[in-house]
Design an enzyme around this catalytic site. Structure first.
Site, PDB file in Angstrom:
ATOM      1  N   ASN A 150       0.846  -1.231  -0.064  1.00 47.65           N
ATOM      2  CA  ASN A 150       0.131  -0.230   0.079  1.00 47.65           C
ATOM      3  C   ASN A 150       0.880   1.189   0.074  1.00 47.65           C
ATOM      4  O   ASN A 150       0.538   2.256  -0.592  1.00 47.65           O
ATOM      5  CB  ASN A 150      -1.132  -0.137   0.983  1.00 47.65           C
ATOM      6  CG  ASN A 150      -0.416  -0.239   2.380  1.00 47.65           C
ATOM      7  OD1 ASN A 150       0.656  -0.870   2.768  1.00 47.65           O
ATOM      8  ND2 ASN A 150      -0.932   0.745   3.459  1.00 47.65           N
ATOM      9  N   THR A 230      -1.269 -13.019   7.653  1.00 42.89           N
ATOM     10  CA  THR A 230      -0.003 -13.504   7.561  1.00 42.89           C
ATOM     11  C   THR A 230       1.003 -13.423   8.815  1.00 42.89           C
ATOM     12  O   THR A 230       1.660 -14.143   8.760  1.00 42.89           O
ATOM     13  CB  THR A 230       0.592 -12.508   6.271  1.00 42.89           C
ATOM     14  OG1 THR A 230      -0.348 -12.414   5.394  1.00 42.89           O
ATOM     15  CG2 THR A 230       1.898 -12.963   5.670  1.00 42.89           C
ATOM     16  N   GLU A 248       3.528  -5.529  12.159  1.00 48.70           N
ATOM     17  CA  GLU A 248       2.575  -4.422  12.089  1.00 48.70           C
ATOM     18  C   GLU A 248       1.472  -4.840  11.220  1.00 48.70           C
ATOM     19  O   GLU A 248       1.901  -5.291  10.002  1.00 48.70           O
ATOM     20  CB  GLU A 248       3.326  -3.126  11.287  1.00 48.70           C
ATOM     21  CG  GLU A 248       4.582  -2.602  12.327  1.00 48.70           C
ATOM     22  CD  GLU A 248       4.254  -1.942  13.691  1.00 48.70           C
ATOM     23  OE1 GLU A 248       2.909  -1.656  13.604  1.00 48.70           O
ATOM     24  OE2 GLU A 248       4.781  -1.967  14.464  1.00 48.70           O
ATOM     25  N   CYS A 287      -3.082   1.581   6.221  1.00 47.19           N
ATOM     26  CA  CYS A 287      -3.436   0.924   7.286  1.00 47.19           C
ATOM     27  C   CYS A 287      -4.112   1.815   8.336  1.00 47.19           C
ATOM     28  O   CYS A 287      -5.092   1.179   9.178  1.00 47.19           O
ATOM     29  CB  CYS A 287      -2.269   0.058   7.884  1.00 47.19           C
ATOM     30  SG  CYS A 287      -0.989   1.328   8.244  1.00 47.19           S
ATOM     31  N   GLU A 466       7.242   0.229  16.126  1.00 45.04           N
ATOM     32  CA  GLU A 466       8.444   0.907  15.405  1.00 45.04           C
ATOM     33  C   GLU A 466       8.335   2.349  15.785  1.00 45.04           C
ATOM     34  O   GLU A 466       7.977   2.965  16.488  1.00 45.04           O
ATOM     35  CB  GLU A 466       7.914   0.661  13.689  1.00 45.04           C
ATOM     36  CG  GLU A 466       7.728  -0.668  13.219  1.00 45.04           C
ATOM     37  CD  GLU A 466       7.722  -0.991  11.853  1.00 45.04           C
ATOM     38  OE1 GLU A 466       6.964   0.045  11.300  1.00 45.04           O
ATOM     39  OE2 GLU A 466       8.135  -1.792  11.196  1.00 45.04           O
TER      40      GLU A 466
HETATM   41  P1  NAD Z   1       0.333  -9.395   3.090  1.00 40.68           P
HETATM   42  O1  NAD Z   1       0.056  -9.792   4.578  1.00 40.68           O
HETATM   43  O2  NAD Z   1      -0.600 -10.409   2.164  1.00 40.68           O
HETATM   44  O3  NAD Z   1       1.795  -9.322   2.489  1.00 40.68           O
HETATM   45  C1  NAD Z   1       2.569  -8.617   3.111  1.00 40.68           C
HETATM   46  C2  NAD Z   1       4.073  -9.130   2.710  1.00 40.68           C
HETATM   47  O4  NAD Z   1       4.143 -10.312   3.280  1.00 40.68           O
HETATM   48  C3  NAD Z   1       4.361  -9.085   1.340  1.00 40.68           C
HETATM   49  O5  NAD Z   1       5.468  -8.607   0.843  1.00 40.68           O
HETATM   50  C4  NAD Z   1       4.053 -10.755   0.893  1.00 40.68           C
HETATM   51  O6  NAD Z   1       4.797 -11.230  -0.121  1.00 40.68           O
HETATM   52  C5  NAD Z   1       4.608 -11.265   2.365  1.00 40.68           C
HETATM   53  N1  NAD Z   1       4.249 -12.676   2.660  1.00 40.68           N
HETATM   54  C6  NAD Z   1       3.027 -13.129   2.307  1.00 40.68           C
HETATM   55  N2  NAD Z   1       2.793 -14.286   3.029  1.00 40.68           N
HETATM   56  C7  NAD Z   1       4.039 -14.647   3.641  1.00 40.68           C
HETATM   57  C8  NAD Z   1       4.621 -15.642   4.459  1.00 40.68           C
HETATM   58  N3  NAD Z   1       3.926 -16.635   4.497  1.00 40.68           N
HETATM   59  N4  NAD Z   1       5.858 -15.427   4.972  1.00 40.68           N
HETATM   60  C9  NAD Z   1       6.639 -14.546   4.655  1.00 40.68           C
HETATM   61  N5  NAD Z   1       5.940 -13.335   3.936  1.00 40.68           N
HETATM   62  C10 NAD Z   1       4.744 -13.345   3.422  1.00 40.68           C
HETATM   63  O7  NAD Z   1      -0.318  -8.029   3.207  1.00 40.68           O
HETATM   64  P2  NAD Z   1      -0.796  -6.931   1.999  1.00 40.68           P
HETATM   65  O8  NAD Z   1      -1.836  -7.332   1.349  1.00 40.68           O
HETATM   66  O9  NAD Z   1       0.689  -6.921   1.127  1.00 40.68           O
HETATM   67  O10 NAD Z   1      -0.939  -5.772   2.751  1.00 40.68           O
HETATM   68  C11 NAD Z   1      -2.173  -5.400   3.247  1.00 40.68           C
HETATM   69  C12 NAD Z   1      -1.991  -5.376   4.925  1.00 40.68           C
HETATM   70  O11 NAD Z   1      -1.054  -4.796   5.487  1.00 40.68           O
HETATM   71  C13 NAD Z   1      -3.299  -4.916   5.379  1.00 40.68           C
HETATM   72  O12 NAD Z   1      -3.919  -5.912   6.302  1.00 40.68           O
HETATM   73  C14 NAD Z   1      -2.701  -3.626   6.107  1.00 40.68           C
HETATM   74  O13 NAD Z   1      -3.880  -3.307   7.164  1.00 40.68           O
HETATM   75  C15 NAD Z   1      -1.424  -4.031   6.602  1.00 40.68           C
HETATM   76  N6  NAD Z   1      -0.624  -3.047   6.718  1.00 40.68           N
HETATM   77  C16 NAD Z   1      -0.372  -2.599   8.020  1.00 40.68           C
HETATM   78  C17 NAD Z   1       0.515  -1.615   8.107  1.00 40.68           C
HETATM   79  C18 NAD Z   1       0.725  -1.248   9.824  1.00 40.68           C
HETATM   80  O14 NAD Z   1       1.694  -0.469   9.766  1.00 40.68           O
HETATM   81  N7  NAD Z   1       0.170  -1.727  10.930  1.00 40.68           N
HETATM   82  C19 NAD Z   1       1.067  -0.831   7.123  1.00 40.68           C
HETATM   83  C20 NAD Z   1       0.488  -1.061   5.984  1.00 40.68           C
HETATM   84  C21 NAD Z   1      -0.305  -2.133   5.654  1.00 40.68           C
END
Ligand code: NAD
Length: 485
Positions: A150, A230, A248, A287, A466
């Site tokens: 995002n 995840t 996060e 997020c 963080e």
């Molecule tokens: P996601 O969990 O699908 O993927 C995040 C990252 O993890 C990607 O690089 C992905 O390839 C990797 N990944 C996926 N499966 C994995 C595994 N089994 N082991 C290791 N790495 C793995 O999330 P997304 O769809 O890319 O992002 C959206 C989500 O991120 C939303 O839930 C959003 O709220 C969250 N988010 C949180 C914050 C925060 O600071 N809390 C900030 C931005 C986004």
């Protein structure tokens, strides 16, 4: 078609077994580049490079690390226009937003932690005539940084910068959905003279490279940002390995809007416009975006009309147009997920009072993933639309009558990332802040960031913090040395 490359040991390289996956442009729905589907072999090369680089980087004077990171920040700043355009194409966000938020913050992250490298210090505990303890804060070694799509380079650098500043070497994995700015960043690391092997960037899916990265025994800590499911899967694998981790995760953020936030017409207009921004910035794909808007009943009818008017006026269009305010969702799969919640809202008894439809643009964006900013009314707190993270331009609105009632709604989900309170009553703002079960509370503001502050969520929104010293502490091990006189 451009092939993105991994960045290992200071060089841009193809994946060892030659596997690539498609990278789509969300505004057009077309594949426009290919990215390595890296695997454990590429990972092992990166680990080997880290091992070579580790000692020298950790032993470098903090001033020297800081100088190199400042050069990297300058390189990002010089490339800010290229990065903003790449982010708009890769992610679908309006270019003006990519310039003001993504490019700007990516350089700011590196610069902030370049300074932190020279300011970070440790504690001493004096035992009088008996002796003294002092704490060494030492780098962990090889750390893994995994980021989502995002805010691609913004969140990527937010992790890499403190890891490097505190003397670690890094293997970083950007989202496979938005890899382009991490690829450009590899080139900028070379330009800035970051020593070989200090930063390594591996592209690919979570299954193919994310999972091996978190499980590699030589990778001693994982900093992850992404979805809660995840995060849970990662924790279940690395907790038994006793690695350090920071997660996060997702959110379902409330905005609590009291009548006394709108005592004048000027305040009313300002609050409406800020609430529209907090719900729909980056197509609701931040997020920290608010997706549950609670409005005090006396203010509700007027506020609702003004909010709907404001979001209906947002310019939906090609992310590369300077005037665009609302771009494309990041992928077809994500579009389908977000849209399914609009359908679910109707099944759950909600009424769509703004948006709700796919947008068909003409020209090059005909097949893009565009969705109107959408507001839903009439849903209760226990329905799925109000409980589950949608992560798109969809929010619900609901009136409330008392502080206790709205606090119950706000705290009534499994998430606890960020809340905002809109009121001119300081006592109420403080009372609310202390009782809101969230890691971040904004008062009469949203996304007002100071990089020194702790950043993170409670409940299903994450583990650890963080930002500022919290990040420097996460990426170091505290070792106490006790001297008896
Ligand atoms: P996601 O969990 O699908 O993927 C995040 C990252 O993890 C990607 O690089 C992905 O390839 C990797 N990944 C996926 N499966 C994995 C595994 N089994 N082991 C290791 N790495 C793995 O999330 P997304 O769809 O890319 O992002 C959206 C989500 O991120 C939303 O839930 C959003 O709220 C969250 N988010 C949180 C914050 C925060 O600071 N809390 C900030 C931005 C986004």
């Amino acid at each position: 078609m451009e092939k993105i490359q991994n960045y290992i040991n200071g060089e841009l390289v193809a994946p060892i077994d030659g596997q690539y996956i498609d990278n789509y442009e969300p505004a057009t729905g077309k594949v426009y580049s290919r990215i390595p589907e890296s695997n454990h072999q590429d990972l092992q090369q990166a680990v080997n490079a880290c091992k070579q680089a580790q000692k020298e980087w950790a032993n470098l004077a903090s001033e020297q690390r800081s100088i190199l990171l400042m050069k990297l920040a300058d390189a990002i700043e010089n490339a800010s226009e290229e990065l903003a355009k790449a982010e708009a194409i890769d992610n679908g966000k309006p270019i003006a937003l990519a310039r003001a938020v993504d490019s700007y913050r990516s350089a700011a992250n590196i610069r902030f932690f370049a300074n932190a490298a020279t300011q970070f210090s440790s504690e001493a505990h004096d035992m009088g005539a008996v002796g003294v303890n002092y704490t060494l804060r030492q780098p962990i070694g090889i750390v893994g940084c995994i980021s989502p799509w995002n805010l691609p380079l913004y969140l990527f650098t937010w992790k890499i910068a403190p890891a490097l500043a505190s003397g670690n070497v890094v293997i970083a994995k950007p989202s496979e959905i938005t890899p382009m700015t991490a690829y450009i960043f590899s080139r900028l690391c070379i330009e800035a003279g970051i020593p070989k092997g200090v930063i390594n960037i591996l592209h690919g899916s979570g299954q193919s490279i994310g999972s091996p990265l978190v499980e590699h025994p030589d990778v001693k800590a994982i900093s992850f940002t992404g979805g809660s499911a995840t995060g849970r899967a990662i924790a279940s694998k690395i907790a038994p390995m006793l690695k350090k981790y920071s997660l996060e995760l997702g959110g379902k953020n409330p905005a609590l809007i009291f009548e006394d936030s709108c005592n004048t017409e000027q305040d009313f207009d300002k609050t409406v416009s800020e609430v529209a921004r907090l719900a729909f910035s980056n197509q609701g794909q931040i997020c920290l975006c608010g997706s549950r808007l609670y409005i005090e009943r006396k203010l509700y009818p007027r506020f609702k009309v003004a909010l709907v008017k404001s979001i209906n006026a947002l310019k939906i269009g090609d992310p590369l147009n300077e005037e665009t305010q609302h771009g494309a969702l990041v992928s077809q799969a994500h579009f389908n997920k977000v849209y399914s919640y609009i359908e679910l809202a109707e099944q759950e008894g909600g009424t769509i009072i703004a948006g709700g439809n796919k947008v068909k643009l003409s020209g090059r964006c005909e097949q893009g993933y565009f969705l109107q900013p959408t507001i839903i009314e009439g849903l209760t707190i226990d329905c799925r639309v109000n409980q589950e993270e949608i992560f798109g331009p969809v929010c619900t609105i609901q009136p409330f009558d008392s502080d206790e009632e709205v606090l119950g709604y706000a705290n009534g989900t499994e998430y606890g990332l960020a809340a905002s309170v809109w009121s001119s009553n300081v006592s109420r703002c403080h009372q609310m802040s202390s009782q809101l079960e969230f890691g971040i509370v904004w008062i009469n503001s949203w996304l007002l960031r100071d990089l020194r502050t702790p950043f993170g969520g409670v409940k299903s929104s994450g583990v650890g913090r963080e930002g500022g010293l919290e990040a420097m502490r996460f990426f170091t091990e505290a070792k106490n040395v006790c001297i008896k006189y």
